[in-house]
Design a protein around this motif. Structure first.
Motif, PDB file in Angstrom:
ATOM      1  N   LYS A  14     -30.182  93.366  48.449  1.00  0.00           N
ATOM      2  CA  LYS A  14     -29.957  94.349  49.291  1.00  0.00           C
ATOM      3  C   LYS A  14     -30.943  95.252  49.642  1.00  0.00           C
ATOM      4  O   LYS A  14     -31.031  96.041  50.439  1.00  0.00           O
ATOM      5  N   VAL A  15     -32.235  95.019  49.138  1.00  0.00           N
ATOM      6  CA  VAL A  15     -33.372  95.920  49.354  1.00  0.00           C
ATOM      7  C   VAL A  15     -34.240  95.154  50.422  1.00  0.00           C
ATOM      8  O   VAL A  15     -34.994  94.187  49.999  1.00  0.00           O
ATOM      9  N   GLN A  16     -34.246  95.549  51.351  1.00  0.00           N
ATOM     10  CA  GLN A  16     -34.934  94.975  52.646  1.00  0.00           C
ATOM     11  C   GLN A  16     -36.438  94.967  52.482  1.00  0.00           C
ATOM     12  O   GLN A  16     -36.887  94.123  52.935  1.00  0.00           O
ATOM     13  N   LEU A  20     -40.879  92.048  52.584  1.00  0.00           N
ATOM     14  CA  LEU A  20     -42.159  92.295  52.867  1.00  0.00           C
ATOM     15  C   LEU A  20     -43.376  92.168  52.022  1.00  0.00           C
ATOM     16  O   LEU A  20     -44.541  91.969  52.196  1.00  0.00           O
ATOM     17  N   ILE A  21     -42.947  91.920  50.650  1.00  0.00           N
ATOM     18  CA  ILE A  21     -44.038  92.019  49.773  1.00  0.00           C
ATOM     19  C   ILE A  21     -44.739  90.566  49.518  1.00  0.00           C
ATOM     20  O   ILE A  21     -44.022  89.752  49.885  1.00  0.00           O
ATOM     21  N   SER A  22     -45.700  90.537  49.149  1.00  0.00           N
ATOM     22  CA  SER A  22     -46.567  89.003  48.927  1.00  0.00           C
ATOM     23  C   SER A  22     -45.921  88.466  48.029  1.00  0.00           C
ATOM     24  O   SER A  22     -45.075  88.714  46.958  1.00  0.00           O
ATOM     25  N   GLY A  23     -46.292  87.161  48.126  1.00  0.00           N
ATOM     26  CA  GLY A  23     -45.621  85.886  47.257  1.00  0.00           C
ATOM     27  C   GLY A  23     -46.072  86.364  45.789  1.00  0.00           C
ATOM     28  O   GLY A  23     -45.388  86.373  44.778  1.00  0.00           O
ATOM     29  N   PRO A  24     -47.402  86.714  45.548  1.00  0.00           N
ATOM     30  CA  PRO A  24     -47.709  87.000  44.162  1.00  0.00           C
ATOM     31  C   PRO A  24     -47.086  88.229  43.696  1.00  0.00           C
ATOM     32  O   PRO A  24     -46.781  88.424  42.500  1.00  0.00           O
ATOM     33  N   ILE A  27     -43.707  87.466  42.504  1.00  0.00           N
ATOM     34  CA  ILE A  27     -43.682  86.770  41.421  1.00  0.00           C
ATOM     35  C   ILE A  27     -43.921  87.726  39.932  1.00  0.00           C
ATOM     36  O   ILE A  27     -43.242  87.761  39.281  1.00  0.00           O
ATOM     37  N   GLU A  28     -44.684  88.710  40.262  1.00  0.00           N
ATOM     38  CA  GLU A  28     -44.888  89.644  39.282  1.00  0.00           C
ATOM     39  C   GLU A  28     -43.760  90.473  39.103  1.00  0.00           C
ATOM     40  O   GLU A  28     -43.226  91.041  38.130  1.00  0.00           O
ATOM     41  N   LEU A  29     -42.936  90.773  40.213  1.00  0.00           N
ATOM     42  CA  LEU A  29     -41.642  91.746  40.122  1.00  0.00           C
ATOM     43  C   LEU A  29     -40.609  90.969  39.439  1.00  0.00           C
ATOM     44  O   LEU A  29     -40.122  91.392  38.176  1.00  0.00           O
ATOM     45  N   GLN A  30     -40.525  89.655  39.555  1.00  0.00           N
ATOM     46  CA  GLN A  30     -39.495  88.602  38.945  1.00  0.00           C
ATOM     47  C   GLN A  30     -39.993  88.727  37.400  1.00  0.00           C
ATOM     48  O   GLN A  30     -39.057  88.795  36.566  1.00  0.00           O
ATOM     49  N   THR A  31     -41.146  88.485  36.947  1.00  0.00           N
ATOM     50  CA  THR A  31     -41.622  88.673  35.762  1.00  0.00           C
ATOM     51  C   THR A  31     -41.229  90.011  35.025  1.00  0.00           C
ATOM     52  O   THR A  31     -40.731  89.908  33.811  1.00  0.00           O
TER      53      THR A  31
END
Length: 173
Positions: A14-16, A20-24, A27-31
């Motif tokens: 739901k957070v549009q 827009l954030i980069s792939g890396p 990945i950091e956010l998911q971690t």
């Protein structure tokens, strides 16, 4: 209380701006979101200490989030297990007959900051009982197949994970 808490949480889809954030950075956010929960289990704390890139891969490819309503069934006796469940909100009840169908039924409550179905990480597993949500429940799931696939390919972490598997086998025997 649970509904109030649910309204405070916003699902990542739901957070549009996250698109827009980069792939890396994704990945950091998911971690950052998932590693603390996985580290409730000592194995994952050790994996994190040994290989942050491996933990990032686990958090981005092997983890999912599921929500259950009161009285929803998680699994049934005899069903093949595929995931470990980390309980992040609510309470579950596990019902089983430790001495076969003739014996008395046992019930175990599973509460927040607990995990269940760990056996599926270390061996093929079919559920021995049934698990049900006692209220609104959120769980983080870890795919056992993806976890094993990731760990087998890492020469540094594999012996540690294998050690946890052997310890689990010894305790279960």
């Amino acid at each position: 209380f649970v509904l109030e808490l649910r309204h405070k949480k916003v699902h990542i889809s739901k957070v549009q701006f996250l698109n827009l954030i980069s792939g890396p950075l994704h990945i950091e956010l998911q971690t950052e979101l998932h590693a603390p929960t996985l580290c409730w289990h000592a194995c994952f704390g050790q994996v994190t200490d040994m290989s942050k890139p491996l933990m990032r891969e686990i958090c981005t490819t092997a983890v999912g989030i599921q929500n259950y309503a009161k009285n929803d069934m998680f699994f049934y006796r005899g069903q093949e297990a595929r995931h470990v469940f980390f309980l992040t909100l609510g309470t579950l009840v596990y019902r089983f007959h430790p001495h076969g169908p003739i014996g008395r039924e046992h019930k175990v409550r599973v509460t927040v900051e607990s995990w269940c179905v760990e056996a599926v990480l270390w061996m093929p597993w079919s559920h021995l009982g049934e698990m049900k949500a006692l209220c609104e429940v959120d769980v983080m799931t870890l795919s056992s197949a993806k976890f094993r696939e990731i760990c087998v390919g890492n020469q540094q972490v594999y012996p540690v994970v294998r050690g946890y598997a052997l310890s689990f086998w010894q305790e279960a025997s």
